[in-house]
Structure formats: structure tokens, C-alpha cells
Motif scaffolding. Sequence first.
Motif, PDB file in Angstrom:
ATOM      1  N   GLU A   5       0.849  -1.181   0.000  1.00 53.30           N
ATOM      2  CA  GLU A   5       0.000   0.000   0.000  1.00 53.30           C
ATOM      3  C   GLU A   5       0.889   1.237   0.000  1.00 53.30           C
ATOM      4  N   PHE A   6       0.508   2.194  -0.805  1.00 58.09           N
ATOM      5  CA  PHE A   6       1.263   3.433  -0.912  1.00 58.09           C
ATOM      6  C   PHE A   6       0.316   4.605  -0.674  1.00 58.09           C
ATOM      7  N   LYS A   7       0.860   5.697  -0.210  1.00 62.40           N
ATOM      8  CA  LYS A   7       0.094   6.932  -0.074  1.00 62.40           C
ATOM      9  C   LYS A   7       0.941   8.062  -0.615  1.00 62.40           C
ATOM     10  N   ASN A  97     -10.009  -2.122  -1.931  1.00 66.28           N
ATOM     11  CA  ASN A  97     -10.996  -1.042  -1.873  1.00 66.28           C
ATOM     12  C   ASN A  97     -11.987  -1.183  -0.721  1.00 66.28           C
ATOM     13  N   THR A  98     -12.039  -2.348  -0.099  1.00 64.82           N
ATOM     14  CA  THR A  98     -13.025  -2.603   0.946  1.00 64.82           C
ATOM     15  C   THR A  98     -12.426  -2.536   2.347  1.00 64.82           C
ATOM     16  N   TYR A  99     -11.165  -2.880   2.470  1.00 70.93           N
ATOM     17  CA  TYR A  99     -10.531  -2.984   3.785  1.00 70.93           C
ATOM     18  C   TYR A  99      -9.324  -2.064   3.864  1.00 70.93           C
ATOM     19  N   ASN A 100      -9.064  -1.559   5.080  1.00 71.08           N
ATOM     20  CA  ASN A 100      -7.864  -0.747   5.256  1.00 71.08           C
ATOM     21  C   ASN A 100      -6.676  -1.666   5.553  1.00 71.08           C
ATOM     22  N   LEU A 101      -5.496  -1.110   5.589  1.00 68.66           N
ATOM     23  CA  LEU A 101      -4.277  -1.895   5.742  1.00 68.66           C
ATOM     24  C   LEU A 101      -4.304  -2.720   7.019  1.00 68.66           C
TER      25      LEU A 101
END
Length: 128
Positions: A5-7, A97-101
Motif C-alpha cells: 500500500e502506498f500513499k 478497496n473494501t478494507y484498510n491496511l
Amino acid sequence: MTRFEFKPNKKKSGRNQYVGSWEESACKEIDLPFTKESMVTVLTWAIEEGSPYTHQEIAHWCDRFHLSCEEHDNDIAPAIIDVAADVDAQWDMYLSNTYNLEQLQSLKYSEIRLPVEWFKEWLSDVNT
């Protein structure tokens, strides 16, 4: 499968910052040949209540099906290969798209179910 995951990086415009990863729990492998008939069987299992396989296992089988078709000459219709690729892609996208990290790092992936309507549409695509 490990995902990352990237931000957006606030310090450097146009660059992303790595924030973590997750790995899906192990699942059993569906032992079916990569044929249209097997694809129909697998998609039907995904629709049925009490299926012998989870949506995770079905998505992974579709991924192997797609990769096998890419690597070997075969007589599988391109539309069926596209369905296999889409099932795998939608599985990954649904998760991210449904769950956070934090949730992804502790999920029981075998309990995740994609919308059954998606499988009905893919089954229709395979049967046309």
C-alpha cells in the motif's frame, strides 16, 4: 500473495510513500484442468451456498488459469481467459478497496465473499 500500500508523499510531490503490506492466508488449491468446463464449474461453485471452495480459492484458481493460458498455446477462447483474469483482478481490487491496511493484515481471507452477482455475470460471459 503479498500486496503493498502506498500513499502520496507530502514531502516530495509526485512520489508515493510505502506504508505497509499484507499477505493473504494460505488456501487449498483447486485441482481442476484449465478448461472451459472447469471454469463453468468453478464459477458455479462461487454462486452456490455451501460451496466446497472459498472465493479466495476460486480467485487463485482463476489466476493460475489465466497465467497458464498466457504461458502456453491452447484453444481456450479469449473471452474465457479474460473472465479468469477479471476474477483475479476483481478479488485484489475488492480487498484493497473494501478494507484498510490494518484489516488486511489480520483478515481471514477464506471468509471474504465477492458479490455473487459478479460470478453470475462472469458465468454468463463464459457461456456465450
